[in-house]
Design an enzyme around this catalytic site. Structure first.
Site, PDB file in Angstrom:
ATOM      1  N   SER A   1      31.022 -32.115 -20.576  1.00 49.48           N
ATOM      2  CA  SER A   1      31.353 -31.857 -22.373  1.00 49.48           C
ATOM      3  C   SER A   1      31.944 -32.729 -23.474  1.00 49.48           C
ATOM      4  O   SER A   1      32.411 -32.928 -24.520  1.00 49.48           O
ATOM      5  CB  SER A   1      30.192 -30.653 -23.006  1.00 49.48           C
TER       6      SER A   1
ATOM      7  N   CYS B   1      22.100 -30.064 -20.043  1.00 53.03           N
ATOM      8  CA  CYS B   1      23.424 -29.174 -19.807  1.00 53.03           C
ATOM      9  C   CYS B   1      24.732 -30.113 -20.587  1.00 53.03           C
ATOM     10  O   CYS B   1      24.609 -29.261 -22.102  1.00 53.03           O
ATOM     11  CB  CYS B   1      23.370 -29.845 -17.972  1.00 53.03           C
TER      12      CYS B   1
ATOM     13  N   ARG C   1      29.368 -22.049 -20.855  1.00 50.01           N
ATOM     14  CA  ARG C   1      29.979 -23.044 -19.697  1.00 50.01           C
ATOM     15  C   ARG C   1      30.170 -22.635 -18.361  1.00 50.01           C
ATOM     16  O   ARG C   1      31.351 -21.487 -18.115  1.00 50.01           O
ATOM     17  CB  ARG C   1      30.826 -24.013 -20.396  1.00 50.01           C
TER      18      ARG C   1
ATOM     19  N   HIS D   1      18.909 -30.618 -14.785  1.00 44.95           N
ATOM     20  CA  HIS D   1      18.810 -31.821 -14.824  1.00 44.95           C
ATOM     21  C   HIS D   1      16.964 -32.547 -14.229  1.00 44.95           C
ATOM     22  O   HIS D   1      17.018 -32.396 -13.854  1.00 44.95           O
ATOM     23  CB  HIS D   1      19.717 -32.510 -13.834  1.00 44.95           C
TER      24      HIS D   1
ATOM     25  N   GLU E   1      16.473 -35.023 -14.860  1.00 44.74           N
ATOM     26  CA  GLU E   1      16.422 -36.848 -14.886  1.00 44.74           C
ATOM     27  C   GLU E   1      16.570 -36.755 -13.278  1.00 44.74           C
ATOM     28  O   GLU E   1      16.319 -37.895 -12.815  1.00 44.74           O
ATOM     29  CB  GLU E   1      17.499 -37.751 -15.652  1.00 44.74           C
TER      30      GLU E   1
HETATM   31  N1  GLN Z   1      30.226 -28.183 -16.955  1.00 47.48           N
HETATM   32  C1  GLN Z   1      29.266 -29.332 -17.814  1.00 47.48           C
HETATM   33  C2  GLN Z   1      30.431 -28.759 -19.126  1.00 47.48           C
HETATM   34  O1  GLN Z   1      30.519 -27.830 -19.147  1.00 47.48           O
HETATM   35  C3  GLN Z   1      29.038 -29.355 -17.814  1.00 47.48           C
HETATM   36  C4  GLN Z   1      28.235 -29.567 -16.215  1.00 47.48           C
HETATM   37  C5  GLN Z   1      26.949 -31.021 -16.362  1.00 47.48           C
HETATM   38  O2  GLN Z   1      26.823 -32.070 -17.386  1.00 47.48           O
HETATM   39  N2  GLN Z   1      26.147 -31.219 -15.163  1.00 47.48           N
HETATM   40  O3  GLN Z   1      30.149 -30.046 -19.889  1.00 47.48           O
END
Ligand code: GLN
Length: 196
Positions: A48, A78, A106, A170, A172
């Site tokens: 992110s 996510c 997160r 996810h 997808e």
């Molecule tokens: N841990 C990631 C984050 O904080 C997110 C993980 C993911 O998108 N699979 O950005």
């Protein structure tokens, strides 16, 4: 209808494939101009902080905020969910766009459970989906958001607030198209209400 997939970093190709399998026109969104052309947007998983930095650098951050406020249907998975959230634990106040009134943390499953799979019970279908969780965030407080998917113990993992959908897993990465199809139904609703 044309759906965009933010294609700056992360898992955007699988989202493009999944949406194409549903028969909609899919375009990668890389530049600010691309955003003008889409009627819905998927923000994929990834990292992110990196996606956020690239959005700011390409002048899309504020434009995205504006379009989401205007009613653009958006689906964040996510990292994408994190970037749409109002409160992100231990990050700056403006880390997320604030479009989803939820509090998320997160990487909140700890090292032992960094990646795992678990069934997700859906509010809009009787059969659960297989949730794939990868360094996933946790929704600590769903606030005013509607919870559309939960783990067996009740923990929210799929939430919606107005035109914004967010999943900590996810969809997808499986062949199951139900969550993407749900997002397309949100786009159809928005499309119909614009016409009327
Ligand atoms: N841990 C990631 C984050 O904080 C997110 C993980 C993911 O998108 N699979 O950005």
């Amino acid at each position: 209808m044309t759906v965009g997939v933010l294609a700056l970093q992360g898992d955007f190709e699988r989202h493009q494939e999944r949406l194409a399998a549903l028969g909609v026109e899919v375009v990668p969104v890389k530049y600010a101009g691309d955003l003008d052309r889409v009627e819905g947007l998927v923000i994929p998983g990834g990292e992110s902080t990196t996606i956020r930095r690239l959005l700011v650098r390409s002048s899309m951050w504020e434009q995205l905020r504006y379009r989401v406020e205007e009613g653009l249907p958006v689906f964040g998975t996510c990292a994408g969910l994190i970037l749409l959230s109002r409160n992100v634990v231990a990050e700056d106040e403006d880390y997320g766009l604030g479009a989803l009134p939820v509090t998320v943390e997160r990487n909140a499953w700890g090292r032992q459970r960094e990646s795992f799979e678990a069934p997700v019970r859906l509010a809009f279908d009787d059969t659960p989906v297989r949730g794939v969780f990868i360094r996933a965030p946790r929704i600590l407080d769903a606030g005013e958001a509607e919870v559309l998917g939960r783990l067996a113990d009740g923990e929210p993992v799929l939430v919606r607030y107005r035109n914004v959908l967010g999943a900590t897993f996810h969809p997808e990465l499986t062949e199951d198209l139900r969550v993407h199809r749900y997002f397309l139904s949100m786009m159809e609703e928005a499309h119909a209400s614009q016409k009327s």
